[in-house]
Design an enzyme around this catalytic site. Sequence first.
Site, PDB file in Angstrom:
ATOM      1  CG  LEU A 103     -35.508 -22.513 -38.904  1.00 54.85           C
ATOM      2  CD1 LEU A 103     -35.573 -23.906 -38.108  1.00 54.85           C
ATOM      3  CD2 LEU A 103     -37.029 -22.258 -39.211  1.00 54.85           C
ATOM      4  CG  ASP A 104     -36.584 -15.648 -37.254  1.00 51.48           C
ATOM      5  OD1 ASP A 104     -36.101 -15.265 -38.132  1.00 51.48           O
ATOM      6  OD2 ASP A 104     -37.882 -15.705 -36.923  1.00 51.48           O
ATOM      7  CG  LEU A 105     -31.046 -16.181 -31.605  1.00 45.50           C
ATOM      8  CD1 LEU A 105     -29.695 -16.902 -32.033  1.00 45.50           C
ATOM      9  CD2 LEU A 105     -30.685 -14.951 -30.878  1.00 45.50           C
ATOM     10  NE  ARG A 191     -39.899 -15.611 -34.815  1.00 46.52           N
ATOM     11  CZ  ARG A 191     -40.064 -16.171 -33.758  1.00 46.52           C
ATOM     12  NH1 ARG A 191     -40.682 -15.337 -32.558  1.00 46.52           N
ATOM     13  NH2 ARG A 191     -39.247 -17.109 -33.610  1.00 46.52           N
TER      14      ARG A 191
END
Length: 247
Positions: A103-105, A191
């Site tokens: 998962l992205d930051l 995104r």
Amino acid sequence: MEERLQKILAKAGIASRRQAEQLIRAGRIRINGQVVETMGCKADPARDLITCDGKPVVFEEKMYVLLNKPAGYVTTLADPQGRPVVADLLTKIPLRLFPVGRLDLDTEGALLMTNDGDLANSILHPRFEVNKTYEALVAGSPSKEALALLERGIMLDGVKTRPARVRVLQRRTSDTLIEITIHEGKKRQVRKMFQAIDHRVLHLRRTAYGNLGLGALPPGKFRILTPDDLKKIFLKKKSFTIKNIPD
Ligand code: URA
């Protein structure tokens, strides 16, 4: 019994099969003292001494954890920049568990962590089509037509995304809360999908793998998964054999 080295390393929880190949290529794996040079190499863990960076590969109990990752944590075990990492949230677990995918930051939510490379592989491989569901808060109010584009598949970096399930949960004056389910896992995919229809993601949270949801698990907390939990991840019976899930 002889098995492919990648499979043995994955079963031992050293890495996923793909990562195991990288370890082999980097010359970090030895069998009975000899550096492994070929990818198709087989070994028998009961008979051969397999080492990674000189340390014996030991077979440990398999463990599966669902973590509610908070924003600001890097999906890795150690970060060269010293930022908080998801492993910091599992210090009570005595085994080394690695994240299944990333998962992205800034993304929050459901993150599976395990030392079972085979299960990780099954979740990540596109063939198994494991659904991942996200709640995305996006800027503005995407039209039905734009959302239908996401459902059908949209070009991202020259490749069309697989069909997605999209449901509007709440439309407000300046933003919209949308549930989106995909079974691919390209980098920053959700995104980028919304960016492609000109709606920026303001907040992103993964809520489920298949039918395994976060429930009331608070951010930063984890729960240990049962065999029944694991079965909920794989909705397509034909695509999954439960041989690795303990009863
Ligand atoms: N898609 C994204 O854009 N980010 C994530 O962290 C996961 C899926």
